[in-house]
Design a protein around this motif. Structure first.
Motif, PDB file in Angstrom:
ATOM      1  N   ALA A 242      20.465  56.792  39.529  1.00  0.00           N
ATOM      2  CA  ALA A 242      21.480  56.010  38.824  1.00  0.00           C
ATOM      3  C   ALA A 242      21.576  54.595  39.381  1.00  0.00           C
ATOM      4  O   ALA A 242      21.733  53.626  38.633  1.00  0.00           O
ATOM      5  CB  ALA A 242      22.832  56.708  38.915  1.00  0.00           C
ATOM      6  N   ALA A 243      21.473  54.469  40.707  1.00  0.00           N
ATOM      7  CA  ALA A 243      21.540  53.144  41.321  1.00  0.00           C
ATOM      8  C   ALA A 243      20.402  52.260  40.823  1.00  0.00           C
ATOM      9  O   ALA A 243      20.596  51.073  40.525  1.00  0.00           O
ATOM     10  CB  ALA A 243      21.485  53.272  42.841  1.00  0.00           C
ATOM     11  N   SER A 244      19.218  52.849  40.695  1.00  0.00           N
ATOM     12  CA  SER A 244      18.073  52.096  40.194  1.00  0.00           C
ATOM     13  C   SER A 244      18.291  51.676  38.742  1.00  0.00           C
ATOM     14  O   SER A 244      18.008  50.539  38.359  1.00  0.00           O
ATOM     15  CB  SER A 244      16.805  52.945  40.314  1.00  0.00           C
ATOM     16  OG  SER A 244      15.706  52.300  39.711  1.00  0.00           O
ATOM     17  N   GLU A 245      18.814  52.593  37.935  1.00  0.00           N
ATOM     18  CA  GLU A 245      19.021  52.305  36.512  1.00  0.00           C
ATOM     19  C   GLU A 245      20.114  51.262  36.290  1.00  0.00           C
ATOM     20  O   GLU A 245      20.045  50.458  35.358  1.00  0.00           O
ATOM     21  CB  GLU A 245      19.375  53.597  35.773  1.00  0.00           C
ATOM     22  CG  GLU A 245      18.210  54.584  35.711  1.00  0.00           C
ATOM     23  CD  GLU A 245      18.616  55.946  35.164  1.00  0.00           C
ATOM     24  OE1 GLU A 245      17.720  56.682  34.712  1.00  0.00           O
ATOM     25  OE2 GLU A 245      19.822  56.274  35.193  1.00  0.00           O
ATOM     26  N   LEU A 246      21.131  51.275  37.156  1.00  0.00           N
ATOM     27  CA  LEU A 246      22.253  50.343  37.007  1.00  0.00           C
ATOM     28  C   LEU A 246      22.034  49.034  37.763  1.00  0.00           C
ATOM     29  O   LEU A 246      22.766  48.060  37.549  1.00  0.00           O
ATOM     30  CB  LEU A 246      23.545  50.999  37.511  1.00  0.00           C
ATOM     31  CG  LEU A 246      24.078  52.175  36.687  1.00  0.00           C
ATOM     32  CD1 LEU A 246      25.106  52.961  37.488  1.00  0.00           C
ATOM     33  CD2 LEU A 246      24.689  51.688  35.378  1.00  0.00           C
ATOM     34  N   GLY A 247      21.052  49.025  38.669  1.00  0.00           N
ATOM     35  CA  GLY A 247      20.805  47.831  39.470  1.00  0.00           C
ATOM     36  C   GLY A 247      21.804  47.654  40.593  1.00  0.00           C
ATOM     37  O   GLY A 247      22.093  46.526  41.012  1.00  0.00           O
ATOM     38  N   LEU A 248      22.342  48.770  41.109  1.00  0.00           N
ATOM     39  CA  LEU A 248      23.339  48.731  42.175  1.00  0.00           C
ATOM     40  C   LEU A 248      22.824  49.457  43.412  1.00  0.00           C
ATOM     41  O   LEU A 248      21.742  50.045  43.399  1.00  0.00           O
ATOM     42  CB  LEU A 248      24.649  49.369  41.689  1.00  0.00           C
ATOM     43  CG  LEU A 248      25.308  48.720  40.469  1.00  0.00           C
ATOM     44  CD1 LEU A 248      26.532  49.523  40.041  1.00  0.00           C
ATOM     45  CD2 LEU A 248      25.691  47.275  40.759  1.00  0.00           C
ATOM     46  N   ALA A 249      23.609  49.437  44.473  1.00  0.00           N
ATOM     47  CA  ALA A 249      23.202  50.066  45.729  1.00  0.00           C
ATOM     48  C   ALA A 249      23.453  51.568  45.691  1.00  0.00           C
ATOM     49  O   ALA A 249      24.458  52.031  45.136  1.00  0.00           O
ATOM     50  CB  ALA A 249      23.973  49.447  46.893  1.00  0.00           C
ATOM     51  N   VAL A 250      22.551  52.328  46.287  1.00  0.00           N
ATOM     52  CA  VAL A 250      22.738  53.774  46.417  1.00  0.00           C
ATOM     53  C   VAL A 250      24.024  54.032  47.207  1.00  0.00           C
ATOM     54  O   VAL A 250      24.290  53.377  48.215  1.00  0.00           O
ATOM     55  CB  VAL A 250      21.537  54.418  47.138  1.00  0.00           C
ATOM     56  CG1 VAL A 250      21.785  55.904  47.375  1.00  0.00           C
ATOM     57  CG2 VAL A 250      20.261  54.207  46.334  1.00  0.00           C
ATOM     58  N   GLY A 251      24.824  54.982  46.733  1.00  0.00           N
ATOM     59  CA  GLY A 251      26.053  55.329  47.430  1.00  0.00           C
ATOM     60  C   GLY A 251      27.262  54.504  47.034  1.00  0.00           C
ATOM     61  O   GLY A 251      28.370  54.755  47.535  1.00  0.00           O
ATOM     62  N   THR A 252      27.090  53.523  46.138  1.00  0.00           N
ATOM     63  CA  THR A 252      28.249  52.763  45.656  1.00  0.00           C
ATOM     64  C   THR A 252      29.292  53.734  45.116  1.00  0.00           C
ATOM     65  O   THR A 252      28.977  54.643  44.346  1.00  0.00           O
ATOM     66  CB  THR A 252      27.834  51.781  44.542  1.00  0.00           C
ATOM     67  OG1 THR A 252      26.881  50.850  45.064  1.00  0.00           O
ATOM     68  CG2 THR A 252      29.035  51.019  44.011  1.00  0.00           C
ATOM     69  N   ALA A 253      30.544  53.558  45.527  1.00  0.00           N
ATOM     70  CA  ALA A 253      31.607  54.504  45.172  1.00  0.00           C
ATOM     71  C   ALA A 253      31.832  54.556  43.665  1.00  0.00           C
ATOM     72  O   ALA A 253      31.811  53.527  42.979  1.00  0.00           O
ATOM     73  CB  ALA A 253      32.903  54.122  45.876  1.00  0.00           C
ATOM     74  N   VAL A 254      32.052  55.774  43.163  1.00  0.00           N
ATOM     75  CA  VAL A 254      32.348  56.004  41.745  1.00  0.00           C
ATOM     76  C   VAL A 254      33.679  56.745  41.658  1.00  0.00           C
ATOM     77  O   VAL A 254      33.843  57.812  42.258  1.00  0.00           O
ATOM     78  CB  VAL A 254      31.243  56.841  41.066  1.00  0.00           C
ATOM     79  CG1 VAL A 254      31.594  57.096  39.599  1.00  0.00           C
ATOM     80  CG2 VAL A 254      29.893  56.148  41.181  1.00  0.00           C
ATOM     81  N   GLY A 255      34.638  56.182  40.930  1.00  0.00           N
ATOM     82  CA  GLY A 255      35.943  56.817  40.791  1.00  0.00           C
ATOM     83  C   GLY A 255      35.974  57.785  39.628  1.00  0.00           C
ATOM     84  O   GLY A 255      35.330  57.559  38.602  1.00  0.00           O
ATOM     85  N   ALA A 256      36.719  58.882  39.787  1.00  0.00           N
ATOM     86  CA  ALA A 256      36.898  59.821  38.675  1.00  0.00           C
ATOM     87  C   ALA A 256      37.432  59.061  37.465  1.00  0.00           C
ATOM     88  O   ALA A 256      38.289  58.188  37.579  1.00  0.00           O
ATOM     89  CB  ALA A 256      37.852  60.944  39.076  1.00  0.00           C
ATOM     90  N   SER A 257      36.935  59.399  36.302  1.00  0.00           N
ATOM     91  CA  SER A 257      37.070  58.576  35.102  1.00  0.00           C
ATOM     92  C   SER A 257      38.412  58.736  34.393  1.00  0.00           C
ATOM     93  O   SER A 257      39.245  59.570  34.746  1.00  0.00           O
ATOM     94  CB  SER A 257      35.940  58.933  34.138  1.00  0.00           C
ATOM     95  OG  SER A 257      36.028  60.314  33.801  1.00  0.00           O
ATOM     96  N   VAL A 492      37.902  50.642  42.637  1.00  0.00           N
ATOM     97  CA  VAL A 492      38.610  50.153  43.831  1.00  0.00           C
ATOM     98  C   VAL A 492      39.184  51.322  44.613  1.00  0.00           C
ATOM     99  O   VAL A 492      39.020  51.432  45.837  1.00  0.00           O
ATOM    100  CB  VAL A 492      39.745  49.180  43.432  1.00  0.00           C
ATOM    101  CG1 VAL A 492      40.532  48.751  44.670  1.00  0.00           C
ATOM    102  CG2 VAL A 492      39.185  47.962  42.710  1.00  0.00           C
ATOM    103  N   SER A 493      39.881  52.207  43.901  1.00  0.00           N
ATOM    104  CA  SER A 493      40.523  53.346  44.557  1.00  0.00           C
ATOM    105  C   SER A 493      39.497  54.274  45.204  1.00  0.00           C
ATOM    106  O   SER A 493      39.738  54.833  46.279  1.00  0.00           O
ATOM    107  CB  SER A 493      41.371  54.119  43.539  1.00  0.00           C
ATOM    108  OG  SER A 493      42.124  55.127  44.159  1.00  0.00           O
ATOM    109  N   ALA A 494      38.335  54.434  44.553  1.00  0.00           N
ATOM    110  CA  ALA A 494      37.287  55.293  45.110  1.00  0.00           C
ATOM    111  C   ALA A 494      36.668  54.686  46.362  1.00  0.00           C
ATOM    112  O   ALA A 494      36.360  55.389  47.329  1.00  0.00           O
ATOM    113  CB  ALA A 494      36.207  55.543  44.056  1.00  0.00           C
ATOM    114  N   ALA A 495      36.494  53.371  46.352  1.00  0.00           N
ATOM    115  CA  ALA A 495      35.866  52.698  47.492  1.00  0.00           C
ATOM    116  C   ALA A 495      36.813  52.558  48.672  1.00  0.00           C
ATOM    117  O   ALA A 495      36.381  52.564  49.834  1.00  0.00           O
ATOM    118  CB  ALA A 495      35.369  51.315  47.062  1.00  0.00           C
ATOM    119  N   LEU A 496      38.108  52.435  48.372  1.00  0.00           N
ATOM    120  CA  LEU A 496      39.111  52.181  49.411  1.00  0.00           C
ATOM    121  C   LEU A 496      40.243  53.190  49.285  1.00  0.00           C
ATOM    122  O   LEU A 496      41.281  52.907  48.678  1.00  0.00           O
ATOM    123  CB  LEU A 496      39.659  50.758  49.268  1.00  0.00           C
ATOM    124  CG  LEU A 496      38.615  49.627  49.280  1.00  0.00           C
ATOM    125  CD1 LEU A 496      39.243  48.319  48.844  1.00  0.00           C
ATOM    126  CD2 LEU A 496      37.991  49.500  50.663  1.00  0.00           C
TER     127      LEU A 496
END
Length: 552
Positions: A242-257, A492-496
């Motif tokens: 997913a990180a590769s497909e989105l162009g983001l870093a592996v492990g970037t926090a994802v918040g429940a939707s 934000v809430s997922a990362a912090l």
């Protein structure tokens, strides 16, 4: 970690016709946004279908666009919201067609799909107590009727092959993290999960409606016990793929939707209103209007309120420990476009607006205001009355059989006639909101202020009609795109974890324009008469339905 630890967060919003993303800084300011259209298939009347692969590809495109040139390590988290459409996958996590013509691309039953009307009626006939959370009746737009339809009508083609049924917001979290975790928001609001004393899935409901398959499977196909509050971190963040497909870093926090309208509510409901000269400005005195293809009317309360024809009270679906009621009007934005585009003057209107380098809505709005020199422009619709239930009535009548009505048509085909029909449509939508506010007030809500976001909230005449007809001031967010802002708050809430959603809401939300109602006595008397006519049109149509179905 502190909020300034990361410079940016991302919000992704999957609407009915497009996917949008925004890059938001740690102060809650949208720095850039991107949009990508998505495909809709309509094989039959009232059948609306999409492709999860098409939608995910669009998500990847818009995220890459808004993060172009941004250091990936500066992005703290990402949040997803989407329409409450239903996604079906097999054991290999591949799409399963839900289309009557077996189109392999179509594995999503869209939120506005009404194929399951009979199944909704069957469920309503059970009078199960869970229906009290839905204003007394379940809508064919919810997931249980659609699941029952798939089992009855596409048993071999879909039901037997399906290993996972997702709400679209949860599917996006799954694609990002690989985790099968479901958001409490989606399950409570759309899947008849009762979050009360931690009861959860109720066996007797699913058995009564003919979906006892889920009981035997411990509800694994629809989420089981893998449930998170909105904004809680999902899995270990973005997977390598997913990180590769989105162009983001592996492990970037994802918040429940969140469901899209609920993201809009999160993004706007916490606005600081200290500069407003009125009492009762707390969170529970506000009604958030999330104005997209449809309009959702959302109120947060400390205590549960059961309102006939209004969904909820839903416990902890945005903020833990608080309840939410949701009224709604189906396809409001689509109706406004329909009323304009069906008119014979529409091609000329497009040319005129292009000549003025303005939108067709701004052109019509200015034309209408210009007609109000001698008397208020609202009186232009004295002989034109519209019932806006072209796709049924969601609230508070909760009758999907209702249809739109127009009273006062003539043979006229010029701009003036189009403007009157357009204005009457805007007024009728405001009357619908007034009816919802009255129903909620009757059952315990104390609504004093309207907050608005979404596409229609950019229409000044739509807002003016709502303020004048409801008698409530309308507050817009400083950041006009509250849905994307709310979606980013999940990241934000997922990362912090130190920053719960209520804290993030207070930090990121601020007020923009405030529209005060025109309480002129004559104007209010006129609108009272128009509102009375609108209510009478509803009752008349219900009587027509009774007459035509008398001997059936």
């Amino acid at each position: 970690m502190e909020l300034g630890q990361f410079r940016y967060f991302i919000g992704v919003d999957v609407g009915t016709t497009s996917v949008r993303a925004a890059l938001i800084d740690h102060k809650g300011c949208i720095k850039c946004r991107a949009t990508q259209s998505i495909q809709i298939w309509q094989p039959k009347e009232d059948y609306y279908q999409q492709s999860s692969e098409n939608i995910w590809q669009a998500c990847c495109l818009v995220v890459k666009e808004v993060t172009q040139g941004i250091d990936r390590d500066a992005i703290g988290g990402i949040g997803f919201d989407a329409t409450c459409s239903m996604v079906v996958l097999d054991e290999q996590l591949q799409p399963v067609t839900i289309s009557p013509d077996a189109n392999p691309d179509c594995n999503i039953v869209m939120w506005l799909d009404h194929r399951a009307i009979k199944e909704a009626e069957l469920i309503n006939a059970t009078e199960h107590h869970l229906l009290s959370y839905l204003g007394g009746t379940i809508s064919p737009e919810m997931q249980a009727p659609k699941l029952l339809w798939l089992k009855k009508n596409l048993h071999n083609q879909c039901w037997k092959k399906a290993a996972h049924f997702f709400d679209l917001p949860d599917f996006l979290s799954f694609k990002a993290t690989g985790a099968l975790t479901r958001s409490l928001c989606c399950l409570v609001c759309k899947w008849n999960y009762e979050y009360k004393d931690k009861q959860g899935w109720l066996d007797d409901f699913w058995q009564t409606i003919g979906l006892d398959d889920f009981i035997i499977e411990s509800y694994e196909r629809i989420g089981g016990k893998n449930i998170a509050f909105p904004g809680q971190p999902i899995g270990k963040g973005l997977t390598v793929k997913a990180a590769s497909e989105l162009g983001l870093a592996v492990g970037t926090a994802v918040g429940a939707s969140l469901v899209d309208a609920y993201a809009g509510c999160l993004g706007i409901a916490g606005i600081d209103l200290t500069r407003m000269q009125c009492k009762n400005k707390d969170l529970t005195s506000r009604l958030s209007l999330i104005c997209g293809t449809s309009t959702c009317h959302m109120a947060i309360t400390s205590n549960p309120h059961y309102v006939a024809g209004v969904w909820g009270p839903f416990n902890s679906v945005i903020l833990p420990g608080l309840y939410l009621n949701e009224g709604g009007q189906s396809v409001t934005g689509k109706l406004v476009d329909f009323m304009i585009q069906k008119h014979p003057f529409f091609p000329t209107l497009k040319e005129l607006s292009q000549e003025k380098n303005t939108s067709i809505y701004d052109y019509l709005n200015q034309f209408i205001i210009d007609q109000g020199i001698k008397s208020h422009w609202a009186y232009l619709t004295t002989n034109m009355h519209i019932l806006p239930d072209f796709h049924g009535n969601r609230s508070p009548i909760a009758n999907h059989n209702l249809k739109g009505m127009i009273c006062g048509l003539t043979l006229a085909s010029e701009l003036h006639d189009l403007a009157i029909q357009y204005l009457s449509t805007l007024q009728s939508l405001a009357f619908g909101t007034k009816q919802i506010v009255e129903a909620m007030t009757k059952d315990g809500h104390e609504i004093k202020i309207l907050l608005a976001c979404g596409g229609l909230s950019k229409n000044s005449l739509f807002l003016r009609c709502h303020a004048d007809i409801t008698g409530c001031p309308i507050v817009l967010g400083k950041e006009e795109d509250s849905v994307l802002l709310g979606s980013a708050m999940l990241g934000v809430s997922a990362a912090l974890p130190k920053y719960d959603l209520k804290t993030v809401m207070a930090t990121f939300s601020s007020a923009g324009e405030i529209i005060q109602p025109n309480l002129d006595i004559e104007l209010q008397r006129y609108y009272a008469k128009k509102y009375q006519i609108c209510l009478q049109m509803q009752q008349d149509q219900l009587k027509y339905l009774s007459i035509i179905n008398e001997d059936k």
